[in-house]
Design a protein around this motif. Structure first.
Motif, short mmCIF file in Angstrom:
data_model
loop_
_atom_site.label_atom_id
_atom_site.label_comp_id
_atom_site.label_asym_id
_atom_site.label_seq_id
_atom_site.Cartn_x
_atom_site.Cartn_y
_atom_site.Cartn_z
N SER A 35 27.73 -15.17 68.66
CA SER A 35 26.82 -16.15 69.24
C SER A 35 26.42 -15.72 70.64
N ARG A 36 25.14 -15.95 70.97
CA ARG A 36 24.65 -15.70 72.32
C ARG A 36 24.06 -16.99 72.88
N SER A 37 24.67 -17.48 73.94
CA SER A 37 24.18 -18.68 74.61
C SER A 37 23.36 -18.26 75.83
N SER A 38 22.19 -18.89 75.98
CA SER A 38 21.28 -18.47 77.05
C SER A 38 21.75 -18.90 78.43
N ASN A 39 22.44 -20.04 78.50
CA ASN A 39 22.77 -20.60 79.80
C ASN A 39 24.01 -21.46 79.68
N VAL A 40 25.12 -20.94 80.14
CA VAL A 40 26.36 -21.71 80.23
C VAL A 40 26.81 -21.66 81.68
N ASN A 41 26.64 -22.77 82.38
CA ASN A 41 26.93 -22.83 83.82
C ASN A 41 26.17 -21.77 84.60
N GLY A 42 24.93 -21.51 84.15
CA GLY A 42 24.05 -20.60 84.87
C GLY A 42 24.08 -19.16 84.41
N LYS A 43 24.91 -18.82 83.42
CA LYS A 43 25.02 -17.44 82.96
C LYS A 43 24.91 -17.38 81.44
N SER A 44 24.36 -16.26 80.94
CA SER A 44 24.35 -16.05 79.50
C SER A 44 25.75 -15.68 79.04
N LEU A 45 26.04 -15.96 77.76
CA LEU A 45 27.39 -15.72 77.24
C LEU A 45 27.31 -15.19 75.83
N ASN A 46 27.96 -14.04 75.58
CA ASN A 46 28.11 -13.48 74.25
C ASN A 46 29.55 -13.71 73.81
N ALA A 47 29.72 -14.15 72.56
CA ALA A 47 31.08 -14.49 72.12
C ALA A 47 31.24 -14.30 70.63
N VAL A 48 32.46 -13.90 70.22
CA VAL A 48 32.86 -14.00 68.82
C VAL A 48 33.24 -15.46 68.62
N ASP A 49 32.35 -16.19 67.95
CA ASP A 49 32.51 -17.63 67.83
C ASP A 49 32.93 -17.98 66.41
N THR A 50 33.72 -19.00 66.27
CA THR A 50 34.29 -19.32 64.97
C THR A 50 34.28 -20.81 64.71
N GLY A 51 34.18 -21.18 63.44
CA GLY A 51 34.19 -22.59 63.08
C GLY A 51 32.92 -23.31 63.45
N ILE A 52 31.77 -22.67 63.31
CA ILE A 52 30.49 -23.26 63.70
C ILE A 52 29.76 -23.84 62.49
N LEU A 53 29.51 -23.04 61.46
CA LEU A 53 28.88 -23.59 60.26
C LEU A 53 29.81 -24.60 59.59
N SER A 54 31.09 -24.32 59.63
CA SER A 54 32.11 -25.26 59.14
C SER A 54 33.38 -24.98 59.91
N PRO A 55 34.26 -25.96 60.05
CA PRO A 55 35.56 -25.68 60.68
C PRO A 55 36.36 -24.72 59.81
N ASN A 56 37.19 -23.89 60.45
CA ASN A 56 38.10 -23.04 59.69
C ASN A 56 39.28 -23.90 59.26
N ILE A 57 39.46 -24.04 57.97
CA ILE A 57 40.52 -24.91 57.48
C ILE A 57 41.31 -24.24 56.38
N ILE A 58 42.55 -24.66 56.26
CA ILE A 58 43.38 -24.32 55.11
C ILE A 58 44.05 -25.61 54.68
N GLY A 59 44.04 -25.85 53.38
CA GLY A 59 44.54 -27.13 52.91
C GLY A 59 45.25 -27.06 51.58
N ILE A 60 45.92 -28.13 51.27
CA ILE A 60 46.60 -28.30 49.99
C ILE A 60 46.15 -29.64 49.42
N ARG A 61 45.70 -29.65 48.19
CA ARG A 61 45.34 -30.91 47.54
C ARG A 61 45.95 -30.94 46.15
N GLY A 62 46.18 -32.14 45.67
CA GLY A 62 46.77 -32.27 44.34
C GLY A 62 46.52 -33.63 43.77
N SER A 63 46.72 -33.74 42.47
CA SER A 63 46.56 -35.03 41.79
C SER A 63 47.46 -35.07 40.56
#
Length: 362
Positions: A35-63
């Motif tokens: 992700s590239r943010s144009s302005n974060v507190n006055g500066k651009s920011l490049n980051a390996v960003d995670t959990g944006i389209l969906s949260p990163n989850i691991i789960g157990i379900r049962g019935s």
């Protein structure tokens, strides 16, 4: 069974364990990208960003099938950061519930989602929902709103982004009758330090589906210990609509109104979105959002545009690019734009984020 569980622990493969009339499934989803943010507190920011389209989850379900059309079920869900592997919140802080389902509907207890998310977001977006990221949700130049918790006092102010759950809760979902389904949730504050409403929560919903039309409405009230000794909180209501045109084209619109009873700060927000499918394996979605605060929030306003394009390699693997832009105005001398999922507010009135990512479910 031991070999299957070892497979899940060591290689991350999906596991389903079945015994007689019961089953338990290990599942999850991972989303990561640049992700590239144009302005974060006055500066651009490049980051390996995670959990944006969906949260990163691991789960157990049962019935378990209990006979006569009834089943018992449970779900435990944990959130983590892909880039660092760190756990987000408590072990099962993203969801923990157990309940019964039958002809009477569904009842469950635990750390649960309220209806601003499950009705107003999931059902209003419908087929769009898998392609709507947290960047589409609401934040804006409203830090004076004062909602406790979250990445800022205004982050996900209308709870449609599912950034928090309601603990100590009991929830009921009715069966669907003539296209109508109702729901109610109550979260016990479990505190005796103040009045009967201390830190308690309530949520209600109603939705209708008939042919291509879906109509939704939800209300959630959450009292916070930090506001008025647990007697004050945030009251949010919303209404939405969706129309399914067919051939992979869907439209949705939603309005929310949020109020902090401690300081009378209010925010109204309207979003309209369109999804279409250029090819069998591609999805494109665009959304416009308008948000406005009241005098307590110096009449701050924000216009926001979100666009994303997805290529589906399979039902489980999705690569995408997305763009979000927000412009803020108001009566204050300085108004700072602030998109959801940004690392911080902009130094000025505009902020944008460009992202390329991949999501994989298992």
């Amino acid at each position: 069974m031991k070999k299957l569980l070892a497979c899940a622990a060591l290689s991350g493969c999906a596991v389903t364990v079945q015994a007689q009339s019961s089953n338990v499934t290990l599942y999850g989803v991972i989303d990561g990208g640049l992700s590239r943010s144009s302005n974060v507190n006055g500066k651009s920011l490049n980051a390996v960003d995670t959990g944006i389209l969906s949260p990163n989850i691991i789960g157990i379900r049962g019935s378990e099938d209990l006979g006569d059309g009834m089943r018992a079920f449970f779900r435990l869900q944990s959130q983590f950061q892909m880039d660092s592997g760190a756990q987000v919140g408590n072990l099962w802080g993203h969801y923990a519930g157990v309940g019964l389902e039958g002809r009477f509907g569904q009842i469950q207890a635990g750390n649960l989602n309220d209806f601003m998310f499950t009705t107003l977001t999931q059902k209003t977006y419908g087929p769009m929902f898998p392609f709507v990221s947290i960047q589409f949700m609401r934040r804006g130049p409203f830090d004076g709103f004062g909602r406790p918790g979250g990445q800022s006092p205004s982050a996900d102010f209308d709870r449609t982004g599912n950034t928090s759950r309601i603990g100590n809760a009991v929830r009921y979902d009715s069966p669907r009758v003539y296209g109508v389904q109702l729901g109610a949730l109550y979260g016990f504050g479990e505190s005796t330090t103040a009045g009967t409403n201390n830190s308690s929560s309530k949520s209600y919903s109603a939705d209708y589906t008939g042919g291509p039309v879906t109509l939704t409405a939800a209300y959630t009230s959450v009292n916070y210990a930090a506001l008025g000794n647990g007697e004050d909180g945030v009251r949010t209501w919303g209404a939405g609509a969706r129309y399914d045109f067919g051939d992979g084209v869907h439209w949705s619109g939603v309005y929310t109104n949020s109020r902090n009873t401690a300081n009378d700060a209010r925010i109204g927000a309207f979003a309209t979105a369109l999804l279409f499918s250029p090819t069998t394996n591609t999805r494109a979605i665009g959304q416009y959002t308008y948000m406005k605060g009241n005098e307590v929030l110096t009449n701050n306003k924000a216009h926001q545009v979100n666009l994303s394009l997805h290529y589906l390699f399979s039902k489980r693997t999705n690569v995408y690019t997305s763009f979000g832009w927000q412009h803020a105005t108001g009566d204050a001398e300085k108004v700072q734009a602030a998109l959801m999922a940004s690392a911080g507010a902009a130094s000025g009135s505009s902020q944008n984020i460009l992202r390329v990512g991949m999501q994989h479910a298992f």
